[in-house]
Design an enzyme around this catalytic site. Structure first.
Site, PDB file in Angstrom:
ATOM      1  N   GLY A   1      37.819  38.696  31.349  1.00  0.00           N
ATOM      2  CA  GLY A   1      37.417  37.831  32.231  1.00  0.00           C
ATOM      3  C   GLY A   1      35.677  36.657  31.473  1.00  0.00           C
ATOM      4  CB  ALA A   2      34.682  38.115  27.976  1.00  0.00           C
TER       5      ALA A   2
ATOM      6  CD  GLN B   1      34.047  30.344  34.077  1.00  0.00           C
ATOM      7  OE1 GLN B   1      34.730  29.223  33.268  1.00  0.00           O
ATOM      8  NE2 GLN B   1      33.414  30.864  35.183  1.00  0.00           N
ATOM      9  N   GLY B   2      30.368  33.144  32.796  1.00  0.00           N
ATOM     10  CA  GLY B   2      30.011  33.731  33.062  1.00  0.00           C
ATOM     11  C   GLY B   2      29.124  35.015  32.742  1.00  0.00           C
TER      12      GLY B   2
ATOM     13  CB  ALA C   1      26.411  37.369  30.766  1.00  0.00           C
TER      14      ALA C   1
ATOM     15  CG  ASP D   1      38.434  34.087  30.529  1.00  0.00           C
ATOM     16  OD1 ASP D   1      37.181  34.421  31.142  1.00  0.00           O
ATOM     17  OD2 ASP D   1      39.286  33.317  31.667  1.00  0.00           O
TER      18      ASP D   1
ATOM     19  CG  ASN E   1      33.334  40.556  33.933  1.00  0.00           C
ATOM     20  OD1 ASN E   1      31.986  40.306  34.527  1.00  0.00           O
ATOM     21  ND2 ASN E   1      34.180  38.843  33.677  1.00  0.00           N
TER      22      ASN E   1
ATOM     23  CE1 TYR F   1      35.456  38.494  44.471  1.00  0.00           C
ATOM     24  CE2 TYR F   1      33.512  39.848  46.311  1.00  0.00           C
ATOM     25  CZ  TYR F   1      33.759  39.267  44.997  1.00  0.00           C
ATOM     26  OH  TYR F   1      33.343  39.585  43.878  1.00  0.00           O
TER      27      TYR F   1
HETATM   28  N1  LIG Z   1      28.968  36.266  40.929  1.00  0.00           N
HETATM   29  C1  LIG Z   1      28.776  36.469  41.148  1.00  0.00           C
HETATM   30  O1  LIG Z   1      27.847  36.437  42.480  1.00  0.00           O
HETATM   31  C2  LIG Z   1      29.738  38.326  41.684  1.00  0.00           C
HETATM   32  C3  LIG Z   1      28.584  38.542  42.437  1.00  0.00           C
HETATM   33  C4  LIG Z   1      29.488  39.942  42.059  1.00  0.00           C
HETATM   34  C5  LIG Z   1      30.400  40.541  41.519  1.00  0.00           C
HETATM   35  N2  LIG Z   1      30.956  39.476  40.620  1.00  0.00           N
HETATM   36  C6  LIG Z   1      32.058  40.125  39.691  1.00  0.00           C
HETATM   37  O2  LIG Z   1      31.900  39.884  38.148  1.00  0.00           O
HETATM   38  C7  LIG Z   1      32.900  39.651  37.625  1.00  0.00           C
HETATM   39  C8  LIG Z   1      32.557  38.312  36.965  1.00  0.00           C
HETATM   40  O3  LIG Z   1      32.265  37.127  38.183  1.00  0.00           O
HETATM   41  P1  LIG Z   1      31.558  36.149  37.404  1.00  0.00           P
HETATM   42  O4  LIG Z   1      30.692  35.368  38.743  1.00  0.00           O
HETATM   43  O5  LIG Z   1      31.285  35.553  35.954  1.00  0.00           O
HETATM   44  O6  LIG Z   1      32.701  34.575  37.235  1.00  0.00           O
HETATM   45  P2  LIG Z   1      33.415  33.491  36.761  1.00  0.00           P
HETATM   46  O7  LIG Z   1      34.336  33.148  37.471  1.00  0.00           O
HETATM   47  O8  LIG Z   1      32.254  33.174  36.589  1.00  0.00           O
HETATM   48  O9  LIG Z   1      33.752  33.712  35.437  1.00  0.00           O
HETATM   49  C9  LIG Z   1      34.877  35.180  35.656  1.00  0.00           C
HETATM   50  C10 LIG Z   1      36.067  34.876  34.439  1.00  0.00           C
HETATM   51  O10 LIG Z   1      37.286  35.486  34.572  1.00  0.00           O
HETATM   52  C11 LIG Z   1      38.535  34.477  34.436  1.00  0.00           C
HETATM   53  N3  LIG Z   1      39.128  34.943  35.112  1.00  0.00           N
HETATM   54  C12 LIG Z   1      40.076  34.892  36.156  1.00  0.00           C
HETATM   55  N4  LIG Z   1      40.923  34.828  36.565  1.00  0.00           N
HETATM   56  C13 LIG Z   1      41.323  35.879  35.717  1.00  0.00           C
HETATM   57  C14 LIG Z   1      42.833  36.246  35.110  1.00  0.00           C
HETATM   58  N5  LIG Z   1      43.732  36.949  35.828  1.00  0.00           N
HETATM   59  N6  LIG Z   1      42.931  36.851  33.869  1.00  0.00           N
HETATM   60  C15 LIG Z   1      41.511  37.053  33.141  1.00  0.00           C
HETATM   61  N7  LIG Z   1      41.188  36.412  33.122  1.00  0.00           N
HETATM   62  C16 LIG Z   1      40.344  35.339  34.419  1.00  0.00           C
HETATM   63  C17 LIG Z   1      38.224  33.365  34.275  1.00  0.00           C
HETATM   64  O11 LIG Z   1      39.248  32.466  33.748  1.00  0.00           O
HETATM   65  C18 LIG Z   1      36.733  33.112  34.480  1.00  0.00           C
HETATM   66  O12 LIG Z   1      36.256  32.900  32.438  1.00  0.00           O
HETATM   67  C19 LIG Z   1      34.253  39.355  39.418  1.00  0.00           C
HETATM   68  O13 LIG Z   1      34.739  40.522  38.832  1.00  0.00           O
HETATM   69  C20 LIG Z   1      33.495  38.648  40.169  1.00  0.00           C
HETATM   70  O14 LIG Z   1      34.014  38.958  41.349  1.00  0.00           O
HETATM   71  C21 LIG Z   1      30.237  38.063  40.305  1.00  0.00           C
HETATM   72  C1  LIG Z   2      34.350  36.031  41.620  1.00  0.00           C
HETATM   73  C2  LIG Z   2      34.081  36.015  43.059  1.00  0.00           C
HETATM   74  C3  LIG Z   2      32.898  36.284  42.880  1.00  0.00           C
HETATM   75  C4  LIG Z   2      32.253  36.083  44.244  1.00  0.00           C
HETATM   76  C5  LIG Z   2      30.723  37.100  43.984  1.00  0.00           C
HETATM   77  C6  LIG Z   2      30.805  37.886  44.880  1.00  0.00           C
HETATM   78  O1  LIG Z   2      30.687  39.092  44.746  1.00  0.00           O
HETATM   79  C7  LIG Z   2      30.765  38.049  46.385  1.00  0.00           C
HETATM   80  C8  LIG Z   2      30.559  38.540  47.028  1.00  0.00           C
HETATM   81  C9  LIG Z   2      30.497  37.871  48.852  1.00  0.00           C
HETATM   82  C10 LIG Z   2      32.705  37.328  49.164  1.00  0.00           C
HETATM   83  C11 LIG Z   2      32.723  38.346  50.458  1.00  0.00           C
HETATM   84  C12 LIG Z   2      31.956  39.248  50.710  1.00  0.00           C
HETATM   85  O2  LIG Z   2      31.174  39.585  51.613  1.00  0.00           O
HETATM   86  C13 LIG Z   2      30.036  39.107  49.615  1.00  0.00           C
HETATM   87  C14 LIG Z   2      29.156  38.789  50.064  1.00  0.00           C
HETATM   88  C15 LIG Z   2      28.356  39.949  49.449  1.00  0.00           C
HETATM   89  C16 LIG Z   2      27.023  39.413  49.426  1.00  0.00           C
HETATM   90  C17 LIG Z   2      25.863  40.342  49.880  1.00  0.00           C
HETATM   91  C18 LIG Z   2      24.348  40.608  49.542  1.00  0.00           C
HETATM   92  C19 LIG Z   2      23.781  41.128  49.789  1.00  0.00           C
HETATM   93  C20 LIG Z   2      22.102  41.391  49.228  1.00  0.00           C
HETATM   94  O3  LIG Z   2      21.990  40.291  47.829  1.00  0.00           O
HETATM   95  O4  LIG Z   2      21.449  41.757  49.915  1.00  0.00           O
END
Ligand SMILES: NC(=O)c1ccc[n+]([C@@H]2O[C@H](COP(=O)([O-])OP(=O)(O)OC[C@H]3O[C@@H](n4cnc5c(N)ncnc54)[C@H](O)[C@@H]3O)[C@@H](O)[C@H]2O)c1
Ligand SMILES: CCCCC[C@H](O)/C=C/[C@H]1C=CC(=O)[C@@H]1CCCCCCC(=O)O
Length: 256
Positions: A12-13, A15-16, A20, A36, A91, A152
């Site tokens: 999943g690299a 973007q995002g 990074a 990805d 990721n 999730y």
């Molecule tokens: N951004 C946040 O707030 C946040 C917070 C906590 C955890 N995360 C976790 O961090 C990770 C990255 O998320 P992000 O914020 O960079 O999101 P993002 O949507 O910017 O990036 C996710 C990437 O995963 C790819 N992807 C989706 N489904 C896929 C699949 N089946 N196979 C391969 N690639 C796939 C997408 O195309 C995308 O490039 C995720 O696991 C997410 O749950 C994100």
């Molecule tokens: C690829 C998907 C990206 C999603 C980004 C992230 O993982 C979101 C999490 C929220 C989703 C459901 C929750 O309960 C989560 C709420 C968590 C909020 C907690 C914040 C606590 C803090 O910052 O103090």
């Protein structure tokens, strides 16, 4: 940890956060295989990395982590090209509460398949050089925060439990492996614009109330796990309130 000569695979690299994390590893001298489902974005990311860090330093492979066949082929192509593998970052993740089965397949199934393939490729018992597996969960994998992301949250609890369970395996030492979990809270990536949560207005209110991590702080938490070679099974949260914090499991695992 010296990263010169090391090879990493990041799912999943395109973007995002995955992009990074890949760039942080490249900056420290590693080679990175970006994978990805988004082909044109993944290829553009790698073209940019190749311009900045050298054409032999990065490659793209299309891989849907929910497909065990595609994932297995990805490891094969990577090993054929780069020769070995040292770090795997599972990721890829989605927040699609209206499709809980796909959420499980990507967020938990993808991490399990990626970890199992990584163990085979990295383990000294299977001819590998040992190495590090970092799985990306969320704060939602340690504390159920709200009602808008139950699927999730369930998958991210699964990622934490699955990874800790492997880390506590007494055979890990002879395999030369290390496991870690990164649990960010809300972070400024595209995912926040495309959240498919239940009660979406409440979800956005919670984001506004809790604050948003810059990607750079989450990268710092990630590199902390890369560099802390003493830790196996570490679970680290990155939040805007508390920064980077290590979390112990509430009860210690039984000794055998
Ligand atoms: N951004 C946040 O707030 C946040 C917070 C906590 C955890 N995360 C976790 O961090 C990770 C990255 O998320 P992000 O914020 O960079 O999101 P993002 O949507 O910017 O990036 C996710 C990437 O995963 C790819 N992807 C989706 N489904 C896929 C699949 N089946 N196979 C391969 N690639 C796939 C997408 O195309 C995308 O490039 C995720 O696991 C997410 O749950 C994100
Ligand atoms: C690829 C998907 C990206 C999603 C980004 C992230 O993982 C979101 C999490 C929220 C989703 C459901 C929750 O309960 C989560 C709420 C968590 C909020 C907690 C914040 C606590 C803090 O910052 O103090």
């Amino acid at each position: 940890m010296s990263l010169a000569g090391k090879v990493a695979l990041v799912t999943g690299a395109a973007q995002g956060l995955g992009k990074a994390f890949s760039e942080a590893l490249l900056k420290r001298g590693a080679k990175v295989c970006v994978t990805d489902v988004k082909i044109s974005q993944g290829e553009a990311t790698v073209a940019d990395f190749q311009r900045q860090y050298g054409s032999d330093k990065a490659m793209f492979i299309k891989c849907d982590v929910a497909s065990a066949d595609e994932f297995e082929r990805t490891f094969k192509v990577l090993l054929d090209n780069f020769g070995h593998l040292d770090i795997v970052v599972n990721n890829a993740g989605i927040l699609k509460e209206h499709d809980p089965i796909r959420t499980i397949s990507v967020n938990l199934g993808g991490v399990m398949t990626g970890t199992n393939l990584a163990i085979k490729a990295l383990s000294k018992e299977h001819g590998g050089r040992g190495g590090l597996i970092i799985n990306i969960a969320s704060v939602a994998g340690l504390t159920a925060q709200a009602y808008f992301g139950p699927a999730y949250t369930g998958t991210k609890f699964g990622v934490v439990g699955f990874t800790r369970c492997w880390a506590f395996n007494p055979h890990i030492e002879k395999m030369g492996l290390r496991f870690a979990v990164l649990c960010p809270s809300f972070t400024k990536t595209d995912i926040l614009n495309s959240m498919d949560a239940l009660y979406i207005d409440d979800a956005h209110k919670l984001v506004a109330q809790l604050g948003i991590n810059p990607v750079s702080t989450v990268v710092d938490g990630f590199m902390e796990l890369v560099d802390n070679e003493q830790c196996n099974g570490a679970v680290v949260t990155v939040t805007s309130k508390e920064g980077i914090v290590y979390h112990k499991q509430p009860l210690a695992p039984s000794k055998m």
